[in-house]
Design a protein around this motif. Structure first.
Motif, PDB file in Angstrom:
ATOM      1  N   ARG A   1     -18.451   3.098  30.575  1.00  0.00           N
ATOM      2  CA  ARG A   1     -18.575   4.518  30.221  1.00  0.00           C
ATOM      3  C   ARG A   1     -18.392   5.379  31.473  1.00  0.00           C
TER       4      ARG A   1
ATOM      5  N   TYR B   1     -21.195   0.163  33.566  1.00  0.00           N
ATOM      6  CA  TYR B   1     -20.811  -0.784  32.518  1.00  0.00           C
ATOM      7  C   TYR B   1     -22.044  -1.537  32.025  1.00  0.00           C
TER       8      TYR B   1
ATOM      9  N   SER C   1     -13.687  -0.767  26.289  1.00  0.00           N
ATOM     10  CA  SER C   1     -14.381  -2.059  26.229  1.00  0.00           C
ATOM     11  C   SER C   1     -13.374  -3.200  26.119  1.00  0.00           C
TER      12      SER C   1
ATOM     13  N   SER D   1     -14.824   6.137  27.299  1.00  0.00           N
ATOM     14  CA  SER D   1     -15.358   4.767  27.275  1.00  0.00           C
ATOM     15  C   SER D   1     -14.243   3.798  26.911  1.00  0.00           C
TER      16      SER D   1
END
Length: 352
Positions: free
Chosen positions: A23, A4, A31, A29
């Motif tokens: 990721r 990260y 966030s 991925s």
């Protein structure tokens, strides 16, 4: 693997926010944005750990033994080629405590405890051995068929201990043969059954005598066809005879000895099969008559032993008897399907 990164960002109001980007090594991925750097860091660590655990789980896929047995049950290619005894054992195992154990965590102690539980429930060593053998067989297929990790090697550790504890063992040699009096009573009882509505059109007596004379299993008797009958040589082809190594395509030409050819000739040609009856209906009728007569511990399959023993008593060699019974292993034929009457030796001596 996963990693990260944390990126600080300014909002329109001038406040600092922290975007954590995770990721995975496979390209995935994700966030999330937080108001504090520490919270973003903790979330990143948690998500990396979760992704790595998921990868380990996919790499080492496991299940409970119950789920594995159910996969075997639902697989048509496997289940349709499984014998009746193994099917029964697998379905029974799904209801046992051992079914809750995970396939990769099975220990020798779990197997031993299962066998103790089965013994307490009244199962004998030979029956319990089927549990162990069939469970091991399914677990050995787990990785290849379903990509499930299964610790089938633990059986190598458990079995010697089970033998020492006498929890598993071989079945006792069965020696039962029907007496002449019992056979006469059975024929009389079966004739009476043929005369009532329950007996239907099944020629019980002919099938009984044919089973003894040919040493065929009842399934084989009910499967032979007219097209496989060779009237000139008095033989019949028995297709797909039972064999531990190969059943499909295991066809044998069997001689129709004694009156077995006459029994076939008097059957009506109403079907492709010579005896077009359900084998379960034949054995059920036999069992009901046997029970009504008070004859104990006599199975229909014992007629096969009776036929083989008669051939030996008549002077046939073991190779000749095997041509009738279909045995590839002559030791099995001699040890399991032969029970000679000592008094019959007098008759043979007189003939000599």
């Amino acid at each position: 693997m996963a990693n990260y990164t944390i990126q600080p960002r300014k909002t329109a109001k001038g406040d600092t926010r922290y975007r954590c980007l995770v990721r995975a090594s496979d390209g995935r991925s994700e966030s999330k944005t937080f108001g504090k750097h520490q919270i973003a860091k903790e979330w990143g660590i948690l998500r990396c750990t979760a992704i790595e655990n998921e990868a380990i789980t996919e790499q080492h896929k496991t299940s409970t033994i119950f789920e594995l047995l159910n996969l075997f049950y639902e697989d048509h290619d496997l289940w349709s080629n499984t014998g009746r005894t193994k099917r029964y054992v697998i379905q029974m195992l799904m209801d046992c405590d051992i079914a809750q154990v995970r396939t990769d965590q099975l220990k020798a102690s779990d197997i031993i405890q299962h066998c103790k539980n089965r013994r307490e429930a009244g199962a004998g060593p030979a029956t319990i051995y089927h549990d162990v053998a069939y469970l091991r067989s399914v677990m050995k297929k787990a990785k290849a068929v379903w990509d499930i990790e299964a610790n089938w090697q633990v059986f190598e550790e458990a079995v010697p201990v089970l033998i020492d504890m006498k929890l598993v063992g071989k079945s006792q040699k069965r020696t039962r043969r029907p007496t002449t009096d019992e056979l006469n009573k059975l024929r009389k009882g079966l004739r009476q059954r043929m005369g009532n509505a329950h007996g239907g059109a099944i020629p019980f007596v002919d099938i009984l005598d044919f089973s003894i004379l040919t040493c065929m299993r009842i399934g084989e008797v009910c499967r032979i066809t007219w097209r496989d009958l060779d009237e000139k040589n008095k033989t019949v082809i028995v297709r797909d005879r039972k064999d531990p190594r190969k059943k499909d395509g295991n066809h044998m030409v069997v001689p129709l000895l004694g009156d077995s050819f006459k029994i076939i000739k008097r059957q009506p040609k109403s079907d492709d099969r010579i005896f077009p009856y359900n084998e379960k209906s034949v054995t059920a009728g036999f069992q009901r008559v046997r029970n009504a007569l008070g004859i104990t511990d006599l199975h229909y399959h014992d007629l096969r032993r009776e036929g083989a023993s008669r051939l030996f008593e008549a002077g046939y060699s073991i190779e000749e008897v095997a041509q009738v019974t279909g045995h590839r292993n002559l030791n099995i034929l001699w040890q399991v399907y032969t029970q000679l009457y000592p008094h019959k030796l007098h008759d043979k001596f007189k003939a000599v």
